[in-house]
Design a protein around this motif. Sequence first.
Motif, PDB file in Angstrom:
ATOM      1  N   VAL A   1       0.905  -1.198   0.133  1.00 56.74           N
ATOM      2  CA  VAL A   1       0.086  -0.115   0.110  1.00 56.74           C
ATOM      3  C   VAL A   1       0.887   1.337  -0.150  1.00 56.74           C
ATOM      4  O   VAL A   1       1.837   1.359   0.871  1.00 56.74           O
ATOM      5  CB  VAL A   1      -0.833   0.075   1.148  1.00 56.74           C
ATOM      6  CG1 VAL A   1      -1.875   1.132   1.201  1.00 56.74           C
ATOM      7  CG2 VAL A   1      -1.592  -1.210   1.175  1.00 56.74           C
ATOM      8  N   VAL A   2       0.770   1.977  -1.011  1.00 54.63           N
ATOM      9  CA  VAL A   2       1.379   3.307  -1.188  1.00 54.63           C
ATOM     10  C   VAL A   2       0.621   4.643  -0.840  1.00 54.63           C
ATOM     11  O   VAL A   2      -0.607   4.482  -1.623  1.00 54.63           O
ATOM     12  CB  VAL A   2       2.180   3.183  -2.395  1.00 54.63           C
ATOM     13  CG1 VAL A   2       3.012   4.826  -2.512  1.00 54.63           C
ATOM     14  CG2 VAL A   2       3.021   2.095  -2.593  1.00 54.63           C
ATOM     15  N   VAL A   3       0.796   5.151   0.081  1.00 54.66           N
ATOM     16  CA  VAL A   3       0.036   6.513   0.321  1.00 54.66           C
ATOM     17  C   VAL A   3       0.919   7.678   0.059  1.00 54.66           C
ATOM     18  O   VAL A   3       2.062   7.720   0.054  1.00 54.66           O
ATOM     19  CB  VAL A   3      -0.499   6.603   1.864  1.00 54.66           C
ATOM     20  CG1 VAL A   3      -1.292   5.342   2.255  1.00 54.66           C
ATOM     21  CG2 VAL A   3       0.977   6.554   2.749  1.00 54.66           C
ATOM     22  N   TYR A   4      -0.060   8.812  -0.461  1.00 63.64           N
ATOM     23  CA  TYR A   4       0.818  10.092  -0.858  1.00 63.64           C
ATOM     24  C   TYR A   4      -0.323  11.195  -0.487  1.00 63.64           C
ATOM     25  O   TYR A   4      -1.373  11.217  -0.422  1.00 63.64           O
ATOM     26  CB  TYR A   4       1.159  10.147  -2.228  1.00 63.64           C
ATOM     27  CG  TYR A   4       0.054  10.194  -3.139  1.00 63.64           C
ATOM     28  CD1 TYR A   4      -0.318  11.491  -3.929  1.00 63.64           C
ATOM     29  CD2 TYR A   4      -0.487   9.150  -3.763  1.00 63.64           C
ATOM     30  CE1 TYR A   4      -1.293  11.635  -4.725  1.00 63.64           C
ATOM     31  CE2 TYR A   4      -1.422   9.220  -4.751  1.00 63.64           C
ATOM     32  CZ  TYR A   4      -1.730  10.619  -5.150  1.00 63.64           C
ATOM     33  OH  TYR A   4      -2.548  10.693  -6.224  1.00 63.64           O
ATOM     34  N   ASP A   5       0.256  12.265  -0.353  1.00 63.16           N
ATOM     35  CA  ASP A   5      -0.499  13.619  -0.171  1.00 63.16           C
ATOM     36  C   ASP A   5       0.441  14.575  -1.008  1.00 63.16           C
ATOM     37  O   ASP A   5       1.294  14.433  -1.874  1.00 63.16           O
ATOM     38  CB  ASP A   5      -0.706  14.111   1.064  1.00 63.16           C
ATOM     39  CG  ASP A   5       0.820  14.357   1.907  1.00 63.16           C
ATOM     40  OD1 ASP A   5       1.247  15.307   1.851  1.00 63.16           O
ATOM     41  OD2 ASP A   5       1.158  13.517   2.487  1.00 63.16           O
ATOM     42  N   ASN A   6       0.151  15.862  -0.864  1.00 57.50           N
ATOM     43  CA  ASN A   6       0.665  17.053  -1.417  1.00 57.50           C
ATOM     44  C   ASN A   6       1.084  18.289  -0.239  1.00 57.50           C
ATOM     45  O   ASN A   6       1.189  19.422  -0.902  1.00 57.50           O
ATOM     46  CB  ASN A   6       0.026  17.767  -2.629  1.00 57.50           C
ATOM     47  CG  ASN A   6      -1.275  18.259  -2.075  1.00 57.50           C
ATOM     48  OD1 ASN A   6      -1.738  17.980  -1.228  1.00 57.50           O
ATOM     49  ND2 ASN A   6      -1.770  19.043  -3.096  1.00 57.50           N
ATOM     50  N   TRP A   7       1.118  17.760   0.803  1.00 58.27           N
ATOM     51  CA  TRP A   7       1.454  19.073   1.956  1.00 58.27           C
ATOM     52  C   TRP A   7       2.210  18.305   3.023  1.00 58.27           C
ATOM     53  O   TRP A   7       1.693  17.763   3.778  1.00 58.27           O
ATOM     54  CB  TRP A   7       0.127  19.449   2.347  1.00 58.27           C
ATOM     55  CG  TRP A   7       0.291  20.804   3.494  1.00 58.27           C
ATOM     56  CD1 TRP A   7       0.887  21.707   3.033  1.00 58.27           C
ATOM     57  CD2 TRP A   7      -0.031  20.710   4.601  1.00 58.27           C
ATOM     58  NE1 TRP A   7       0.655  22.744   4.201  1.00 58.27           N
ATOM     59  CE2 TRP A   7       0.214  21.858   5.284  1.00 58.27           C
ATOM     60  CE3 TRP A   7      -0.697  19.726   5.460  1.00 58.27           C
ATOM     61  CZ2 TRP A   7      -0.130  22.454   6.316  1.00 58.27           C
ATOM     62  CZ3 TRP A   7      -0.966  20.176   6.861  1.00 58.27           C
ATOM     63  CH2 TRP A   7      -0.522  21.610   7.411  1.00 58.27           C
ATOM     64  N   ASN A   8       3.618  18.231   2.981  1.00 64.32           N
ATOM     65  CA  ASN A   8       4.381  18.307   4.143  1.00 64.32           C
ATOM     66  C   ASN A   8       4.178  16.828   4.845  1.00 64.32           C
ATOM     67  O   ASN A   8       4.461  16.531   6.058  1.00 64.32           O
ATOM     68  CB  ASN A   8       4.292  19.183   5.210  1.00 64.32           C
ATOM     69  CG  ASN A   8       4.531  20.452   4.825  1.00 64.32           C
ATOM     70  OD1 ASN A   8       5.508  20.777   3.946  1.00 64.32           O
ATOM     71  ND2 ASN A   8       3.940  21.822   5.213  1.00 64.32           N
ATOM     72  N   ALA A   9       3.737  15.714   4.008  1.00 68.47           N
ATOM     73  CA  ALA A   9       3.580  14.180   4.199  1.00 68.47           C
ATOM     74  C   ALA A   9       2.524  14.114   5.497  1.00 68.47           C
ATOM     75  O   ALA A   9       2.472  13.009   5.917  1.00 68.47           O
ATOM     76  CB  ALA A   9       4.853  13.829   4.864  1.00 68.47           C
ATOM     77  N   ALA A  10       1.782  15.237   5.481  1.00 64.51           N
ATOM     78  CA  ALA A  10       0.553  15.091   6.594  1.00 64.51           C
ATOM     79  C   ALA A  10      -0.408  13.997   6.546  1.00 64.51           C
ATOM     80  O   ALA A  10      -0.455  12.889   7.333  1.00 64.51           O
ATOM     81  CB  ALA A  10       0.007  16.571   6.783  1.00 64.51           C
TER      82      ALA A  10
END
Length: 278
Positions: free
Chosen positions: A88-97
């Motif tokens: 499972v790979v999780v991502y975002d676009n703001w400081n890894a929050a």
Amino acid sequence: MPLITAEALADRLAAGSPTRVLDVRWTLAAPDGREDYLAGHIPGAVYVDLETELADHSVPGRGRHPLPAVADLQDAVRRWGINTGDTVVVYDNWNAAGSARAWWLLTAVGVPDVRILDGGLAAWTSAGGVLESDSPAVSAGDLTLAVTEPEFGTMPTLTPEQVAALGDSGILLDARPPQRYSGAEETVDPVAGHVPGARNLPSTRVLDADGRFLPPEALREVFDEIGAQSEIPVGAYCGSGITAAVLAAAGDTIGRPVALFPGSWSEWITDPQRPIAR
């Protein structure tokens, strides 16, 4: 190590390796990231709503983002299409929050292999990764969580009582920006200040200018400078338990466990008898 590079993720997807990608875009200013997700996301990624799927706001007295019930997470991982054997790979676009919150929760309930996309969506596009705007059709997954009880036993946590005692036996880290830690400026919670004895280590301090986690040697230096050596119990909190998970992920990359106070400052201040430092 809980991290994966954009290049390694691209290789997994190209090879057809069992992988489920979760888009967990969330910020304090814009907690609903669905519009950004629909504007463009990693191919095959499923959107995860941090506010409704990675928190349970019906739980009183546990801060602004109480942990969801394990039973609800079990339903969610199948809804997201996670199967036994998936990475499972999780991502975002703001400081890894958002991704750190998802990594912590899914690891806590026993999902075997959860990785944070180092550098988030920006790293993916910088590496030449394409985006898509269609929502993928996802079949229900078959993963059964290893943890079935309400307690999140596979990841260390702290109660308010343990937080209060940690100053005598270990190091308590406050992951908020310095102005909120000091009490000079509080823009989110109704009471300003910090837990007495806590030391300020903003979650952004463990990231570089591109939002990637610092190399392991640099992370060790950061932890050593704040006093969080490997032989000392370390705990972390923030405003509501989200960005403190970034410190937990950083600690995990260098083998230094960081116990999370899930309710964090927003839970601490619900009891007027608890002391406050400014």
